[in-house]
Write a protein that holds these residues in place. Structure first.
Motif, short mmCIF file in Angstrom:
data_model
loop_
_atom_site.label_atom_id
_atom_site.label_comp_id
_atom_site.label_asym_id
_atom_site.label_seq_id
_atom_site.Cartn_x
_atom_site.Cartn_y
_atom_site.Cartn_z
N LEU A 20 0.72 -1.27 0.06
CA LEU A 20 -0.06 0.07 -0.08
C LEU A 20 0.87 1.30 0.14
O LEU A 20 0.47 2.21 -0.46
N THR A 21 2.14 1.38 0.47
CA THR A 21 2.94 2.30 0.43
C THR A 21 3.67 2.66 -0.61
O THR A 21 3.83 3.55 -0.98
N SER A 22 3.86 1.42 -1.54
CA SER A 22 4.81 1.47 -2.82
C SER A 22 3.93 1.81 -3.99
O SER A 22 4.53 2.09 -4.95
N ALA A 23 2.71 1.30 -4.07
CA ALA A 23 2.09 1.45 -5.10
C ALA A 23 1.80 2.56 -5.51
O ALA A 23 1.42 3.64 -4.64
N LYS A 24 1.59 2.93 -6.79
CA LYS A 24 1.52 4.47 -7.41
C LYS A 24 -0.11 4.57 -7.60
O LYS A 24 -0.74 5.58 -7.56
N LEU A 29 -12.84 -0.60 -4.27
CA LEU A 29 -14.32 -0.85 -4.63
C LEU A 29 -15.29 -1.07 -3.34
O LEU A 29 -14.97 -1.85 -2.62
N THR A 30 -16.26 -0.13 -3.01
CA THR A 30 -17.00 -0.30 -1.98
C THR A 30 -18.33 -0.74 -2.21
O THR A 30 -18.99 -0.51 -3.41
N GLY A 31 -18.96 -1.22 -1.14
CA GLY A 31 -20.56 -1.96 -1.46
C GLY A 31 -21.02 -1.62 -0.21
O GLY A 31 -21.02 -0.71 0.58
N ALA A 187 -19.01 6.79 -15.54
CA ALA A 187 -18.66 6.02 -14.36
C ALA A 187 -17.92 4.60 -14.66
O ALA A 187 -16.92 4.25 -14.02
N TRP A 188 -18.59 3.79 -15.50
CA TRP A 188 -18.07 2.61 -15.83
C TRP A 188 -16.74 2.57 -16.48
O TRP A 188 -15.83 2.00 -16.28
N GLN A 189 -16.41 3.41 -17.55
CA GLN A 189 -14.94 3.67 -18.21
C GLN A 189 -13.99 3.95 -17.12
O GLN A 189 -12.78 3.49 -17.09
N ILE A 190 -14.45 4.89 -16.11
CA ILE A 190 -13.43 5.25 -14.93
C ILE A 190 -13.10 3.98 -14.10
O ILE A 190 -12.00 3.80 -13.83
N ALA A 191 -14.21 3.38 -13.91
CA ALA A 191 -14.01 2.16 -13.04
C ALA A 191 -12.99 1.27 -13.70
O ALA A 191 -12.31 0.60 -13.17
N GLU A 192 -13.44 0.91 -14.89
CA GLU A 192 -12.88 -0.06 -15.86
C GLU A 192 -11.22 0.28 -15.84
O GLU A 192 -10.34 -0.58 -15.75
N GLN A 193 -11.20 1.58 -16.19
CA GLN A 193 -9.51 2.11 -16.33
C GLN A 193 -8.89 2.00 -15.12
O GLN A 193 -7.67 1.50 -15.03
N ALA A 194 -9.49 2.28 -14.12
CA ALA A 194 -8.77 2.24 -12.58
C ALA A 194 -8.46 0.76 -12.15
O ALA A 194 -7.41 0.52 -11.70
N ALA A 195 -9.08 0.04 -12.35
CA ALA A 195 -9.22 -1.50 -12.25
C ALA A 195 -8.18 -2.04 -12.87
O ALA A 195 -7.36 -2.86 -12.44
N ALA A 196 -8.06 -1.74 -14.40
CA ALA A 196 -7.15 -2.30 -15.10
C ALA A 196 -5.79 -1.85 -15.06
O ALA A 196 -4.72 -2.53 -15.31
N SER A 197 -5.59 -0.63 -14.45
CA SER A 197 -4.10 0.09 -14.33
C SER A 197 -3.48 -0.09 -13.05
O SER A 197 -2.63 0.43 -12.72
N CYS A 198 -4.52 -0.56 -12.07
CA CYS A 198 -3.99 -0.32 -10.55
C CYS A 198 -3.05 -1.35 -10.34
O CYS A 198 -2.86 -2.51 -10.84
N GLU A 199 -2.31 -1.05 -9.18
CA GLU A 199 -1.34 -2.10 -8.74
C GLU A 199 -1.82 -2.70 -7.45
O GLU A 199 -1.45 -3.59 -7.13
N VAL A 200 -2.92 -1.95 -6.95
CA VAL A 200 -3.45 -2.66 -5.73
C VAL A 200 -4.79 -2.54 -5.89
O VAL A 200 -5.34 -1.22 -5.97
N PHE A 201 -5.67 -3.39 -5.81
CA PHE A 201 -7.29 -3.43 -5.79
C PHE A 201 -7.74 -4.04 -4.42
O PHE A 201 -7.49 -5.11 -3.90
N MET A 202 -8.51 -3.24 -3.84
CA MET A 202 -9.25 -3.53 -2.52
C MET A 202 -10.82 -3.25 -2.67
O MET A 202 -11.29 -2.60 -3.50
N SER A 203 -11.28 -4.53 -2.31
CA SER A 203 -12.87 -4.59 -2.21
C SER A 203 -13.42 -4.91 -1.05
O SER A 203 -12.71 -5.85 -0.32
#
Length: 203
Positions: A20-24, A29-31, A187-203
């Protein structure tokens, strides 16, 4: 007395901190669970009072609104009354503080939510809503946004009379993504891009 963590859990925790400290780029994703802690009933919770004989799934759809717009609108006004006094809990606040704290650093945190409340925003976060906004309205027919003017928030949701659109005379509905409807494109495009390009994904 606080129980001591096992060696394995300590190692996992240290690894998570390092990630979490090294990821750019971090995507979160919250529910419903995050807002349940604030006292907001989840969509799957048993309904009460006048609505205990209805399933939420049978009310949250274009077909239901076409069949009985008054009933669906009344149900959403009831839901708004349930939610209007709720406040962000420590999880909302922590995510907002984390997002704000990295603005001047190398990190970027994207928060995406399936929730329709505004508790993330109340906590100070910037959020992408996949399922719409409970506090916004639009026309069911022409899709134009509709803002109820000249009435305070409490009285606004106590009134369950149908409202018609000034542009096309269609009925006003909540700006929520219902069963059978597509997610909002931006919103879907933002979410898709963020999920595809992230180094850490939290749900």
């Amino acid at each position: 007395m606080v129980a001591e963590l096992s060696t394995q859990l300590v190692a996992q925790q240290q690894h998570a901190v390092k990630l979490l400290t090294s990821a750019k780029r971090i995507c979160i994703l919250t529910g419903a669970g995050i807002s349940a802690e604030s006292g907001i009933p989840t969509f799957r919770d048993k309904q009460t009072g006048l609505w205990e004989n209805y399933r939420a799934e049978d009310l949250a759809s274009p077909i239901a609104f076409d069949r009985d717009p008054k009933m669906v609108w009344s149900w959403y006004q009831w839901r708004r009354q349930l939610v209007q006094d709720k406040a962000p809990n420590p999880a909302h606040l922590a995510l907002a503080q984390w997002q704000q704290s990295v603005k001047q650093s190398h990190q970027h945190i994207t928060i995406i939510t399936q929730n329709v409340d505004d508790l993330h925003e109340q906590a100070g976060a910037q959020v992408t809503h996949l399922h719409g906004h409970l506090w916004r309205n639009r026309c069911h027919q022409c899709d134009k946004p509709y803002k109820i003017e000249g009435i305070n928030k409490e009285n606004q949701y106590a009134n369950d009379e149908l409202i018609t659109c000034p542009h096309c005379a269609g009925y006003i509905r909540p700006d929520i993504v219902w069963f059978g409807e597509a997610l909002p494109v931006e919103a879907w495009q933002i979410a898709e891009q963020a999920a595809a390009s992230c180094e850490v994904f939290m749900s």
